[in-house]
Design an enzyme around this catalytic site. Structure first.
Site, PDB file in Angstrom:
ATOM      1  N   TYR A 159       0.823  -1.224   0.000  1.00 34.44           N
ATOM      2  CA  TYR A 159       0.000   0.000   0.000  1.00 34.44           C
ATOM      3  C   TYR A 159       0.852   1.267   0.000  1.00 34.44           C
ATOM      4  O   TYR A 159       0.611   2.184  -0.789  1.00 34.44           O
ATOM      5  CB  TYR A 159      -0.902  -0.034   1.239  1.00 34.44           C
ATOM      6  N   LYS A 163       0.930   5.024  -2.325  1.00 29.34           N
ATOM      7  CA  LYS A 163       0.651   6.367  -1.817  1.00 29.34           C
ATOM      8  C   LYS A 163       1.825   7.308  -2.076  1.00 29.34           C
ATOM      9  O   LYS A 163       1.641   8.487  -2.381  1.00 29.34           O
ATOM     10  CB  LYS A 163       0.294   6.287  -0.331  1.00 29.34           C
TER      11      LYS A 163
END
Ligand code: NAP
Length: 256
Positions: A159, A163
């Protein structure tokens, strides 16, 4: 009315941060294209949001399509052009964060996360930017990145790079699109209570720890992001591009 008669696309607007941003943009005078996954279970929430926006005297329509598909951005832009005559603001917010350890990360989970959070975002930003360029009146693009663009997470190794990638995409796009008057900025939320982390925060000890890390003394709410998104979308931030804004109650600077 910061966004009077503006046409705003927000991905992942059926719930959480995107939903709060959609309502704030409508309060500020915008018409909104609501992006969501297309899942039938999300449709009631989408219909409710459309009704809430219409009750504010603005218009809304919805596009259900997977954020990871390379042509979803085109569909969102087509809807904005058809219903509201163009695109002034594009908010890339859709995202997933399925916690998993690194060493046995399933390939499918990694690829789904990167496709949904980053690869689809690239093509959607490109589609919105091309429409803004055609219109010739500039625009604003906002990527909802994360505090995780700046710090690691042992259960988020799939993840956090997405980002950081979104933050980097906004920095590079600010340069590529500045000549067209298109501003590109990243928003970096801290811990905001939504469906994305409700399992994680169901652990009372973990929740208390996250609160204790936050100088403002509470976790974030979706509404906490709505104002910053409206600000970055509006002419109030007309000289702000390539920037990133942490909205985390002070968590990032609270090291010691
Ligand atoms: P959320 O409440 O779980 O909402 C996620 C939204 O994304 C929903 O509208 C969902 O639509 C949509 N979505 C999920 N998968 C999708 C897919 N494959 N295709 C299209 N849409 C999809 O999450 P949130 O907390 O508001 O998160 C919004 C963004 O903020 C994410 O990018 C997240 O990484 C970022 N963020 C959140 C936090 C936090 O603490 N909450 C912190 C930092 C950054 P459906 O309803 O159709 O599934």
């Amino acid at each position: 009315m910061l966004l009077n008669d503006k046409s705003v696309i927000i991905t992942g607007a059926s719930r959480g941060i995107g939903r709060a941003a959609a309502l704030e943009c409508a309060r500020q005078g915008a018409n909104v294209v609501i992006g969501y996954s297309g899942s039938a279970s999300s449709r009631p929430a989408v219909d409710e949001l459309i009704a809430e926006i219409e009750a504010l005297g603005r218009r809304a329509c919805a596009v259900g399509a997977p954020a990871g598909d390379a042509d979803t951005g085109d569909k969102l832009v087509e809807a904005a052009v058809e219903h509201f005559g163009g695109v002034d603001v594009f908010v890339n917010n859709a995202g997933i964060c399925p916690f998993h350890a690194f060493l046995d990360m399933p390939k499918e989970l990694y690829l789904e996360t990167v496709n949904t959070n980053l690869n689809g975002a690239f093509f959607a930003v490109q589609a919105a930017a091309n429409q803004m360029k055609r219109q010739g009146r500039g625009g604003a693009i906002i990527a909802v990145s994360s505090i995780s663009a700046l710090v690691g997470g042992g259960m988020q190794t799939h993840y956090t790079p997405t980002k950081a990638g979104l933050l980097s995409l906004m920095q590079s796009c600010a340069i590529a699109l500045g000549p067209y008057g298109i501003r590109c900025n990243a928003l970096l939320p801290g811990t905001i209570e939504t469906d994305i982390n409700k399992d994680d925060l169901a652990d009372a000890e973990k929740r208390e720890y996250m609160v204790s890390r936050t100088p403002l003394g509470r976790l974030g709410r979706p509404d906490d992001l709505a104002g910053p998104i409206a600000f970055l979308a509006s002419d109030m931030s007309q000289y702000v591009t390539g920037a990133s804004l942490l909205v985390d109650g002070g968590m990032f600077v609270n090291l010691q």
